[in-house]
Scaffold this active site. Structure first.
Site, short mmCIF file in Angstrom:
data_model
loop_
_atom_site.label_atom_id
_atom_site.label_comp_id
_atom_site.label_asym_id
_atom_site.label_seq_id
_atom_site.Cartn_x
_atom_site.Cartn_y
_atom_site.Cartn_z
N ALA A 1 0.87 -1.17 0.00
CA ALA A 1 0.00 0.00 0.00
C ALA A 1 0.91 1.23 0.00
O ALA A 1 2.06 1.17 0.47
CB ALA A 1 -0.89 -0.02 1.22
N GLY B 1 0.68 -5.04 1.01
CA GLY B 1 -0.54 -5.16 0.20
C GLY B 1 -0.30 -5.89 -1.11
O GLY B 1 -1.22 -6.48 -1.67
N GLU C 1 -0.39 -9.49 -0.26
CA GLU C 1 -1.81 -9.78 0.03
C GLU C 1 -2.62 -9.89 -1.27
O GLU C 1 -3.52 -10.72 -1.39
CB GLU C 1 -2.38 -8.68 0.95
CG GLU C 1 -1.77 -8.76 2.35
CD GLU C 1 -2.09 -7.55 3.22
OE1 GLU C 1 -1.90 -6.41 2.76
OE2 GLU C 1 -2.53 -7.73 4.37
N GLU D 1 4.72 -4.84 7.36
CA GLU D 1 3.91 -3.82 8.03
C GLU D 1 4.35 -3.50 9.46
O GLU D 1 4.34 -2.34 9.86
CB GLU D 1 2.42 -4.25 8.05
CG GLU D 1 1.72 -4.11 6.72
CD GLU D 1 1.82 -5.35 5.85
OE1 GLU D 1 2.67 -6.23 6.12
OE2 GLU D 1 1.04 -5.45 4.89
N1 CO8 Z 1 4.50 3.18 -0.94
C1 CO8 Z 1 4.88 4.33 -1.51
N2 CO8 Z 1 5.98 4.48 -2.27
C2 CO8 Z 1 6.76 3.42 -2.40
C3 CO8 Z 1 6.45 2.18 -1.84
C4 CO8 Z 1 5.25 2.07 -1.08
N3 CO8 Z 1 4.82 0.92 -0.53
N4 CO8 Z 1 7.42 1.30 -2.14
C5 CO8 Z 1 8.31 1.98 -2.88
N5 CO8 Z 1 7.92 3.25 -3.05
C6 CO8 Z 1 8.61 4.31 -3.78
C7 CO8 Z 1 9.86 4.79 -3.04
O1 CO8 Z 1 9.51 5.72 -2.05
C8 CO8 Z 1 10.65 5.38 -4.17
O2 CO8 Z 1 10.13 6.65 -4.48
P1 CO8 Z 1 11.14 7.87 -4.83
O3 CO8 Z 1 11.83 7.40 -6.08
O4 CO8 Z 1 10.22 9.01 -5.04
O5 CO8 Z 1 12.06 8.00 -3.67
C9 CO8 Z 1 10.32 4.47 -5.34
O6 CO8 Z 1 9.10 3.79 -5.00
C10 CO8 Z 1 11.38 3.41 -5.60
O7 CO8 Z 1 11.62 2.73 -4.38
P2 CO8 Z 1 13.08 2.53 -3.76
O8 CO8 Z 1 13.99 3.63 -4.18
O9 CO8 Z 1 12.92 2.30 -2.30
O10 CO8 Z 1 13.50 1.19 -4.51
P3 CO8 Z 1 14.51 0.09 -3.97
O11 CO8 Z 1 14.75 -0.84 -5.11
O12 CO8 Z 1 15.70 0.71 -3.32
O13 CO8 Z 1 13.71 -0.68 -2.81
C11 CO8 Z 1 11.80 -1.80 -1.87
C12 CO8 Z 1 12.58 -1.44 -3.16
C13 CO8 Z 1 12.62 -2.77 -1.05
C14 CO8 Z 1 10.52 -2.49 -2.34
C15 CO8 Z 1 11.51 -0.53 -1.07
O14 CO8 Z 1 10.96 0.44 -1.94
C16 CO8 Z 1 10.52 -0.74 0.04
O15 CO8 Z 1 10.89 -1.27 1.08
N6 CO8 Z 1 9.27 -0.30 -0.15
C17 CO8 Z 1 8.24 -0.38 0.87
C18 CO8 Z 1 7.76 -1.80 1.04
C19 CO8 Z 1 6.74 -1.87 2.15
O16 CO8 Z 1 7.00 -1.58 3.30
N7 CO8 Z 1 5.52 -2.28 1.77
C20 CO8 Z 1 4.43 -2.45 2.73
C21 CO8 Z 1 3.65 -1.19 2.83
S1 CO8 Z 1 2.42 -1.31 4.08
C22 CO8 Z 1 1.17 -2.16 3.35
O17 CO8 Z 1 1.27 -2.61 2.25
C23 CO8 Z 1 -0.05 -2.34 4.16
C24 CO8 Z 1 -1.20 -2.97 3.34
C25 CO8 Z 1 -2.50 -2.83 4.07
C26 CO8 Z 1 -2.95 -1.39 4.15
C27 CO8 Z 1 -4.24 -1.23 4.90
C28 CO8 Z 1 -4.42 0.20 5.28
C29 CO8 Z 1 -5.43 0.43 6.31
#
Ligand code: CO8
Length: 259
Positions: free
Chosen positions: A65, A110, A113, A133
């Site tokens: 998400a 997400g 999921e 998460e």
């Molecule tokens: N949300 C928003 N932006 C994201 C997300 C995300 N989940 N993942 C990556 N991005 C963005 C980064 O911020 C980055 O943006 P920018 O270029 O503007 O800085 C761009 O995508 C590229 O990402 P990275 O530079 O971080 O790329 P890497 O190759 O270095 O890393 C990863 C890739 C490992 C996937 C890393 O981006 C990461 O850890 N992302 C987050 C993963 C995460 O924590 N996901 C879980 C989110 S929580 C969730 O999903 C809850 C679901 C249920 C929600 C219910 C709500 C009530």
């Protein structure tokens, strides 16, 4: 609806839905969820679509998400976002057609999921899974606490959710989170080949089987067996049952119409 985040392509009964927001690694926000809901609602009644492939553009399937979007939510907003996501994922899970996830890259939070709401998961060797998460101070919110233990078992699901660690594709295969792992360049070919194999069968019987499996897994075995028995007998009121059995006896390929 104008689709800003999805690329949709239909070819010979196979509809490929690609989440296409690679700048944010296909992160899910309210707009993406609304588009997914719209497209899966329309696929449900689309007679030209027999089977769906869900995939992502770039290096992610879905990296979760949208954290920037969630950061600003209050408890009521989070409840709505969680419920909206859960509703869309349930629509995918209960769709009257098979949905295959072609997992090209990161499937986190997400994203993991979302793959679990699909019927079959095929991963590229580049795919990475996880429920990170708790590291963000939240729980999984799109039904991960419910589907993950049903797929990989209680202990493994707890380990994955409590540690928030990433899991490589081969480990995901080993624990039964994905059906198969293939080289990235073979991913779509493999998924299309599975889709075509399913498509060659009676789509009515496939849809009934999906319904029986989904309902059965949520209930006690007596109720599940009774459900299967009803749905099995319903097949005998279909043209596909007559065609399938006649074709076998006449030693020719079946020509199913899905009715
Ligand atoms: N949300 C928003 N932006 C994201 C997300 C995300 N989940 N993942 C990556 N991005 C963005 C980064 O911020 C980055 O943006 P920018 O270029 O503007 O800085 C761009 O995508 C590229 O990402 P990275 O530079 O971080 O790329 P890497 O190759 O270095 O890393 C990863 C890739 C490992 C996937 C890393 O981006 C990461 O850890 N992302 C987050 C993963 C995460 O924590 N996901 C879980 C989110 S929580 C969730 O999903 C809850 C679901 C249920 C929600 C219910 C709500 C009530």
């Amino acid at each position: 609806m104008e689709l800003k985040n999805l690329l949709v392509e239909k070819n010979e009964g196979i509809c490929t839905v690609k989440i296409n927001n690679p700048k944010s690694l296909n992160a899910l926000n309210a707009e993406v969820l609304a588009e997914l809901e719209y497209i899966f609602d329309s696929i449900k009644d689309d007679k030209e679509v027999d089977i769906v492939i869900l995939t992502g553009e770039g290096k992610a399937f879905v990296a979760g998400a949208d954290i920037a979007y969630m950061k600003e939510l209050d408890a009521a907003g989070a409840k709505k976002f969680g419920e909206d996501g859960a509703k869309v994922f349930r629509k995918i899970e209960t769709l009257n057609k098979v949905v295959i996830a072609a997992i090209n890259g990161f499937a986190l939070g997400g994203g993991c999921e979302l793959t679990m709401a699909c019927d079959i998961r095929i991963a590229s060797t580049k795919a990475k899974f996880g429920q990170p998460e708790v590291g963000l101070g939240i729980t999984p919110g799109f039904s991960g606490t419910q589907r993950l233990p049903r797929i990989v078992g209680l202990g493994k699901a707890k380990e994955i959710i409590f540690t928030g660690s990433h899991i490589k594709a081969d480990e995901a295969y080993r624990i039964g989170l994905v059906n198969k792992v293939v080289e990235p360049e073979n991913l779509m070919e493999e998924v299309i080949s599975i889709a075509q194999k399913i498509k060659s069968n009676s789509k009515l019987a496939v849809a009934y089987s999906k319904e029986a499996i989904n309902r059965g897994i949520e209930t006690d075995i007596e109720t599940g067996i009774a459900y299967e028995s009803n749905i099995f007998s319903l097949c005998f009121a279909s043209e596909d049952q007559k065609e399938g059995m006649s074709a076998f006896i006449e030693k020719r390929p079946a020509n199913f119409k899905g009715i």
